[in-house]
Design a protein around this motif. Sequence first.
Motif, PDB file in Angstrom:
ATOM      1  N   PHE A  52    -104.061 -15.874 -43.693  1.00 26.33           N
ATOM      2  CA  PHE A  52    -105.272 -15.709 -42.416  1.00 26.33           C
ATOM      3  C   PHE A  52    -106.505 -16.951 -42.559  1.00 26.33           C
ATOM      4  O   PHE A  52    -106.028 -17.091 -41.852  1.00 26.33           O
ATOM      5  CB  PHE A  52    -106.563 -14.772 -43.769  1.00 26.33           C
ATOM      6  CG  PHE A  52    -107.589 -14.535 -42.515  1.00 26.33           C
ATOM      7  CD1 PHE A  52    -108.132 -14.442 -41.867  1.00 26.33           C
ATOM      8  CD2 PHE A  52    -109.122 -14.473 -43.128  1.00 26.33           C
ATOM      9  CE1 PHE A  52    -109.118 -14.376 -40.747  1.00 26.33           C
ATOM     10  CE2 PHE A  52    -110.739 -14.862 -42.854  1.00 26.33           C
ATOM     11  CZ  PHE A  52    -110.275 -14.622 -41.244  1.00 26.33           C
ATOM     12  N   ASN A  53    -106.846 -17.929 -43.539  1.00 33.73           N
ATOM     13  CA  ASN A  53    -107.572 -18.454 -42.678  1.00 33.73           C
ATOM     14  C   ASN A  53    -107.375 -19.742 -44.487  1.00 33.73           C
ATOM     15  O   ASN A  53    -108.758 -20.465 -44.585  1.00 33.73           O
ATOM     16  CB  ASN A  53    -108.929 -17.982 -43.044  1.00 33.73           C
ATOM     17  CG  ASN A  53    -109.976 -18.990 -42.362  1.00 33.73           C
ATOM     18  OD1 ASN A  53    -109.750 -20.081 -42.090  1.00 33.73           O
ATOM     19  ND2 ASN A  53    -110.750 -18.669 -41.804  1.00 33.73           N
ATOM     20  N   SER A  55    -106.752 -22.575 -43.667  1.00 32.25           N
ATOM     21  CA  SER A  55    -107.026 -23.892 -42.554  1.00 32.25           C
ATOM     22  C   SER A  55    -108.669 -24.357 -43.480  1.00 32.25           C
ATOM     23  O   SER A  55    -109.018 -24.810 -42.607  1.00 32.25           O
ATOM     24  CB  SER A  55    -106.886 -23.427 -41.272  1.00 32.25           C
ATOM     25  OG  SER A  55    -105.446 -22.762 -40.645  1.00 32.25           O
ATOM     26  N   TYR A  56    -109.374 -22.735 -43.223  1.00 30.71           N
ATOM     27  CA  TYR A  56    -110.982 -23.733 -43.899  1.00 30.71           C
ATOM     28  C   TYR A  56    -110.427 -23.271 -44.191  1.00 30.71           C
ATOM     29  O   TYR A  56    -112.084 -24.524 -45.689  1.00 30.71           O
ATOM     30  CB  TYR A  56    -111.247 -22.501 -42.839  1.00 30.71           C
ATOM     31  CG  TYR A  56    -112.750 -22.255 -43.095  1.00 30.71           C
ATOM     32  CD1 TYR A  56    -113.787 -22.967 -41.813  1.00 30.71           C
ATOM     33  CD2 TYR A  56    -113.213 -21.267 -43.794  1.00 30.71           C
ATOM     34  CE1 TYR A  56    -115.094 -22.842 -41.751  1.00 30.71           C
ATOM     35  CE2 TYR A  56    -115.077 -22.066 -43.840  1.00 30.71           C
ATOM     36  CZ  TYR A  56    -116.298 -22.430 -43.252  1.00 30.71           C
ATOM     37  OH  TYR A  56    -116.960 -22.663 -42.942  1.00 30.71           O
ATOM     38  N   SER A  61    -103.213 -25.720 -43.554  1.00 28.78           N
ATOM     39  CA  SER A  61    -102.768 -25.364 -42.516  1.00 28.78           C
ATOM     40  C   SER A  61    -100.892 -25.548 -42.482  1.00 28.78           C
ATOM     41  O   SER A  61    -100.077 -26.315 -43.326  1.00 28.78           O
ATOM     42  CB  SER A  61    -103.027 -26.045 -41.403  1.00 28.78           C
ATOM     43  OG  SER A  61    -103.917 -25.688 -40.877  1.00 28.78           O
ATOM     44  N   GLU A  82    -101.304 -14.926 -38.166  1.00 29.77           N
ATOM     45  CA  GLU A  82    -102.258 -14.713 -38.586  1.00 29.77           C
ATOM     46  C   GLU A  82    -103.308 -13.563 -37.194  1.00 29.77           C
ATOM     47  O   GLU A  82    -103.257 -13.874 -36.430  1.00 29.77           O
ATOM     48  CB  GLU A  82    -103.678 -16.145 -38.550  1.00 29.77           C
ATOM     49  CG  GLU A  82    -105.079 -15.489 -38.640  1.00 29.77           C
ATOM     50  CD  GLU A  82    -105.925 -15.429 -37.707  1.00 29.77           C
ATOM     51  OE1 GLU A  82    -106.762 -14.148 -37.774  1.00 29.77           O
ATOM     52  OE2 GLU A  82    -105.726 -15.815 -36.478  1.00 29.77           O
ATOM     53  N   ALA A  84    -106.753 -12.211 -38.421  1.00 28.91           N
ATOM     54  CA  ALA A  84    -106.888 -11.768 -39.267  1.00 28.91           C
ATOM     55  C   ALA A  84    -106.380 -10.760 -40.794  1.00 28.91           C
ATOM     56  O   ALA A  84    -105.411 -11.313 -41.166  1.00 28.91           O
ATOM     57  CB  ALA A  84    -108.454 -10.864 -39.386  1.00 28.91           C
ATOM     58  N   ALA A 126    -116.272 -18.082 -43.617  1.00 26.08           N
ATOM     59  CA  ALA A 126    -114.190 -17.694 -43.439  1.00 26.08           C
ATOM     60  C   ALA A 126    -114.136 -16.218 -42.910  1.00 26.08           C
ATOM     61  O   ALA A 126    -113.143 -16.054 -42.064  1.00 26.08           O
ATOM     62  CB  ALA A 126    -113.274 -17.993 -44.171  1.00 26.08           C
TER      63      ALA A 126
ATOM     64  N   TYR B  56    -111.105 -22.819 -38.142  1.00 29.47           N
ATOM     65  CA  TYR B  56    -112.163 -24.615 -39.134  1.00 29.47           C
ATOM     66  C   TYR B  56    -113.168 -25.545 -37.851  1.00 29.47           C
ATOM     67  O   TYR B  56    -113.846 -25.681 -37.829  1.00 29.47           O
ATOM     68  CB  TYR B  56    -110.501 -25.687 -39.574  1.00 29.47           C
ATOM     69  CG  TYR B  56    -111.323 -26.233 -40.426  1.00 29.47           C
ATOM     70  CD1 TYR B  56    -111.484 -26.518 -41.023  1.00 29.47           C
ATOM     71  CD2 TYR B  56    -111.592 -27.773 -39.184  1.00 29.47           C
ATOM     72  CE1 TYR B  56    -112.320 -27.634 -41.683  1.00 29.47           C
ATOM     73  CE2 TYR B  56    -112.408 -29.279 -40.239  1.00 29.47           C
ATOM     74  CZ  TYR B  56    -112.213 -28.346 -41.014  1.00 29.47           C
ATOM     75  OH  TYR B  56    -112.506 -30.298 -42.337  1.00 29.47           O
ATOM     76  N   SER B 129    -104.815 -31.010 -41.927  1.00 34.76           N
ATOM     77  CA  SER B 129    -104.336 -29.822 -42.833  1.00 34.76           C
ATOM     78  C   SER B 129    -103.286 -29.114 -42.289  1.00 34.76           C
ATOM     79  O   SER B 129    -102.486 -28.507 -42.804  1.00 34.76           O
ATOM     80  CB  SER B 129    -105.854 -28.774 -42.138  1.00 34.76           C
ATOM     81  OG  SER B 129    -105.129 -28.010 -41.204  1.00 34.76           O
TER      82      SER B 129
END
Lengths: 387, 387
Positions: A52-53, A55-56, A61, A82, A84, A126, B56, B129
């Motif tokens: 999901f995330n 990256s954040y 990534s 992705e 969610a 996030a 992000y 990333s």
Amino acid sequence: MRSVSVIGIGETKMGVFPDKSLKELIKEAGSKAINDAGIDKGLIEALYIGNFNSSYLCNQSHMGALASEVLELGNIPTLRTENACASGGLAFRYGYLAVASGLYDVVLVGGVEKMTHRETEVVTSALASASDGTTEFEIGATFPSLFALIANRHMYEYGTTREQMAMVAVQNHDNALLNPNAQMHKKLTIEKVVTGFPVAYPFTVFDCSLITDGAVFTVLAATEVAEKLTQKPLVEIIGSGHAGDTLTLASKKIITEFPATIKAAKEAYEMANVKPEDIDFAEVHDCFTITQIIHTEDLGFFEKGKGGFAVEEGLTAINGKIPINPSGGLKAKGHPIGATGLSQVYEAVTQLRGEAGERQVKNAEIGLTHNIGGTASTCCVHIFRRR
Amino acid sequence: MRSVSVIGIGETKMGVFPDKSLKELIKEAGSKAINDAGIDKGLIEALYIGNFNSSYLCNQSHMGALASEVLELGNIPTLRTENACASGGLAFRYGYLAVASGLYDVVLVGGVEKMTHRETEVVTSALASASDGTTEFEIGATFPSLFALIANRHMYEYGTTREQMAMVAVQNHDNALLNPNAQMHKKLTIEKVVTGFPVAYPFTVFDCSLITDGAVFTVLAATEVAEKLTQKPLVEIIGSGHAGDTLTLASKKIITEFPATIKAAKEAYEMANVKPEDIDFAEVHDCFTITQIIHTEDLGFFEKGKGGFAVEEGLTAINGKIPINPSGGLKAKGHPIGATGLSQVYEAVTQLRGEAGERQVKNAEIGLTHNIGGTASTCCVHIFRRR
């Protein structure tokens, strides 16, 4: 489309592992799945991964290439999906479709999420990025508040009670006590749920799913190939459905049922040529207690508005008419977002192989998994049968 | 697998649009593509969208559902794909495969990225990333430095010159002058490139691709269906290939060629039953000037080590033997990460329809697109033919 079976599964324990890296989580679950299948990993032709995330949350990534390197899979193609909280379910669907269409014979499908190393506010941001940034997230409408609106409406329309929602949590915690990989091993009571720390009425903290680190992988193969590859009992994917809906809650005409679930389930049921009453157990997306209730209605297990009453009557318990979330669900097994859809598949395969130990559903022959993203803005449903 | 054609294309202008929202970019490009196809959008059965890192940069995940709501596509299934800078190319491949396999008849495939509203350091982190978080990003090895290592090795091994790399930039800027959607409309000279602001030797800022906001959408349909749907000239997808490699540069045995490109291209060429010499033009992934040179070797247009010399001899110019990046490429048309793979398709279709105006490649019948992620840790290649 040809028949496809799951021939290997592996998962990490679900929980709070701030010191475990993404690579360690992937390595553990991926290696377990490949070993479980008992195949030479050189046979794996592609890798699909739900995340999901990161990256954040992890500044990472390109998870497909990361996982391929960690698992030493060479020059195979990889794809990160992705959508969610349905990211893992979609990795599974696209891995399945790749094999079913004849593109590849054997693929690895996984999911991973690493969340607990970040502060709660960062994790909340996030997660909220799965809603509409400008009309929901920015005004503070995070998912607990959005699903609380849904819960209130369901209570108003159908008489669903606060206690029925609490019973979902109690039951899923009971199931998780029997699952060694579950994050929560703690018995709940209705009173404890109802008097817990308030989040957004009617939810207390005990109505909400967990923040979880974890990874899950599965190996899929064309059934005709699988029969020659492995001694493991095969679990065939007999149905796959995928549908969507608008992102924002405000744009939905009805919020007490989810058209994406209804459409994805119809697709999967028709493909599998089974009816809701043929399903022996289901892993459904209980991100909040109310959502489990709604899903069991939308999947056709109970009449609209009767999902809460069904829980009260014990119909969804492991020994009930249609056991729901024998794994403990997102609520108690845990919710490692990108891995959640795969963790449902892990449970379905474990049950259909008869390897679920104390939480084994008796005579389980057909199981269903149901994974949503956002306020059911994405849904995918899979149906499995023991061969 | 059945034949699939591109029947509609739409893109925003590429550039610096900090005030345009993700939704506005999607709305503009998506509507253009649907209008270009001239179909009722109710026929669209699924949406695929490439996006690299809006999670992000924009706090916005779940891009499939966002785009579906913006474009009012109802309950169709959506999928976001992410493999770094190849996110868009993979959305295209999976949209293509869905139609080719018979799953859907008509799909919308898009890509979007919004980058310029954030500070350069934030954008640099977002881009980094896509490398390995622990062994590359954390020690400051961002992509310009990684590709600079590659450039130095290529110079050492094959005698590729600083000036040859500069010529790639000059040529792509020349092409972009003829592309109204390009971000850069500025003539360069070799001297200007070589004496530009230094980034990582041998690169100056003029060797690096751009930071770009933009969106691109395409409509794909089964060719047998497309013939009844639209009056537009069909552009058939005759080849599709996808391969991977390790994420980290340090783990690669050779860094002057990219096995993922070689494998993906082989797959695409074989499927299309064409050879490199049959290709009339190619859009290749020129994230840095050296990468364009390496790709033209790996794609089989020039012998290994001769890519730089080919540029010097004018072979890659619009009127050359094999025109490369007539659009201006990532270097001058722009590099809206998640949309880049789709923007290459946009150019390929525009050229094959004979609608490329002043930058039209003469007698263009077969075109190729090539999209990588990371240090070629992901690659996908598509081949198109005018029907």
